[in-house]
Design a protein around this motif. Structure first.
Motif, PDB file in Angstrom:
ATOM      1  N   THR A 131      16.329 -85.358  46.669  1.00 28.59           N
ATOM      2  CA  THR A 131      16.849 -86.699  46.973  1.00 28.59           C
ATOM      3  C   THR A 131      18.102 -86.988  46.165  1.00 28.59           C
ATOM      4  O   THR A 131      19.066 -87.583  46.675  1.00 28.59           O
ATOM      5  N   ILE A 132      18.104 -86.575  44.892  1.00 30.91           N
ATOM      6  CA  ILE A 132      19.276 -86.789  44.038  1.00 30.91           C
ATOM      7  C   ILE A 132      20.479 -86.045  44.605  1.00 30.91           C
ATOM      8  O   ILE A 132      21.603 -86.566  44.625  1.00 30.91           O
ATOM      9  N   ASP A 133      20.263 -84.828  45.062  1.00 27.59           N
ATOM     10  CA  ASP A 133      21.346 -84.042  45.653  1.00 27.59           C
ATOM     11  C   ASP A 133      21.921 -84.755  46.874  1.00 27.59           C
ATOM     12  O   ASP A 133      23.152 -84.889  47.029  1.00 27.59           O
ATOM     13  N   GLU A 134      21.045 -85.233  47.752  1.00 26.59           N
ATOM     14  CA  GLU A 134      21.491 -85.933  48.956  1.00 26.59           C
ATOM     15  C   GLU A 134      22.232 -87.220  48.605  1.00 26.59           C
ATOM     16  O   GLU A 134      23.276 -87.542  49.207  1.00 26.59           O
ATOM     17  N   LEU A 135      21.701 -87.958  47.650  1.00 28.75           N
ATOM     18  CA  LEU A 135      22.320 -89.230  47.272  1.00 28.75           C
ATOM     19  C   LEU A 135      23.698 -89.007  46.662  1.00 28.75           C
ATOM     20  O   LEU A 135      24.652 -89.732  46.978  1.00 28.75           O
ATOM     21  N   ALA A 136      23.806 -88.024  45.781  1.00 29.07           N
ATOM     22  CA  ALA A 136      25.099 -87.730  45.158  1.00 29.07           C
ATOM     23  C   ALA A 136      26.131 -87.324  46.205  1.00 29.07           C
ATOM     24  O   ALA A 136      27.296 -87.748  46.144  1.00 29.07           O
ATOM     25  N   THR A 137      25.707 -86.520  47.157  1.00 30.26           N
ATOM     26  CA  THR A 137      26.618 -86.097  48.225  1.00 30.26           C
ATOM     27  C   THR A 137      27.053 -87.287  49.081  1.00 30.26           C
ATOM     28  O   THR A 137      28.218 -87.408  49.468  1.00 30.26           O
ATOM     29  N   GLN A 138      26.115 -88.171  49.348  1.00 26.04           N
ATOM     30  CA  GLN A 138      26.394 -89.351  50.170  1.00 26.04           C
ATOM     31  C   GLN A 138      27.354 -90.318  49.466  1.00 26.04           C
ATOM     32  O   GLN A 138      28.243 -90.895  50.107  1.00 26.04           O
TER      33      GLN A 138
END
Length: 318
Positions: A131-138
């Motif tokens: 989730t952190i990876d997705e959020l950072a990318t977003q």
């Protein structure tokens, strides 16, 4: 003629003499041992009393040194951070008192304190990395590109750092839409909380290490995640100091992990930040960071000294 009665009496006499000798010898030995133990006890009592008195003197001296540093600290740091701004990053388990005291001291040094970002335990949960990876990318600002091979925490660190620190003096003192979006996104996900206005882009950052070690399984990975954030803050702003109590410099602590990593080349550390003198040293370390000089300060293993040497000149803030 020597009869049996004579032999019997002789044998009894011998045993009586032996018994008497043992009794007399034991009594003499017992008295000698007792006197020796009494001398040792008296000597130990004197040594203990001397140690108690020495400890009392040391405690009084330390209390006096702390009172002196607390009273003189604002004068010692005056004008050292003029024109700069500081954001505080609180890690899970960090001391709130240290942050409050350092915040007041930074203001005495002439800096503006933009606010505080408090990292939540959820951010360090291994189950949250996807989730952190997705959020950072977003939430990544359009102009930002992640280095090849960046992991979730390296990405999140870069994005968070872009929201709270800067090297560009023109960006300080105001919060743009990107910073608001980043902080809002991480806050809504439960990874951070904020107080003050950390999105106003400070030039300097202070990360406060946990007061106790992350002793549970995965503690090392938690330290690495926080060090990724410290490195990003340093690279995006004009300098970062990681401060904590002496426990943070012990094996397994965040400061110990910092000093064993490549990040130590650019991020300063201070391991007595829970003391008034350690807080003064933290301000001096920030001042040195402005000039590109990093160091390891305090009393833990591998330090350069208790404070920077030479001490930076007052008013010389790079």
């Amino acid at each position: 003629m020597i009869d049996f009665r004579y032999h019997l009496v002789s044998i009894v006499a011998i045993f009586l003499a032996l018994a008497l000798g043992i009794i007399l010898g034991s009594t003499t030995l017992s008295q000698s041992v007792t006197k020796g133990l009494q001398r040792q006890t008296s000597s130990l009592a004197r040594s203990n009393e001397e140690l108690r008195q020495s400890q009392a003197r040391m405690e009084a001296q330390l209390k006096g040194d702390e009172s002196f540093a607390r009273a003189m600290g604002p004068q010692l740091v005056a004008d050292r951070l003029n024109g700069q701004s500081v954001v505080f990053v609180e890690t899970p388990g960090a001391s709130n008192d240290s942050i409050e005291q350092l915040s007041a001291l930074a203001k005495s040094a002439g800096a503006t304190v933009t606010g505080r970002v408090t990292v939540q335990k959820k951010f360090l949960d291994d189950n949250q990395t996807g989730t952190i990876d997705e959020l950072a990318t977003q939430l990544r600002p359009p102009a930002m590109a992640f280095p090849e091979g960046s992991g979730p925490y390296e990405k999140a660190a870069a994005v968070l750092a872009s929201a709270v620190v800067t090297r560009d003096g023109a960006m300080t003192g105001r919060e743009d839409a990107s910073a608001a979006s980043v902080l809002g996104g991480f806050r809504q996900a439960g990874y951070v909380t904020v107080s003050g206005k950390p999105g106003q882009h400070a030039t300097l950052a202070v990360m406060i290490a946990p007061s106790s070690l992350y002793a549970y399984e995965g503690g090392d990975s938690d330290n690495r995640a926080l060090l990724a954030l410290a490195a990003a803050l340093d690279g995006t702003g004009r300098g970062t100091v990681v401060g904590g109590p002496s426990t943070a410099a012990q094996k397994g602590g965040l400061i110990a992990a910092l000093r064993d990593s490549d990040t130590v080349k650019s991020v300063s550390s201070q391991d007595t930040v829970d003391t008034a003198s350690g807080q003064v040293v933290t301000i001096l370390a920030l001042q040195n960071e402005l000039s590109g000089r990093s160091g390891r300060y305090g009393t833990g293993s591998g330090v350069n000294g208790y404070l920077p040497s030479p001490v930076p000149a007052a008013g010389g803030n790079g």
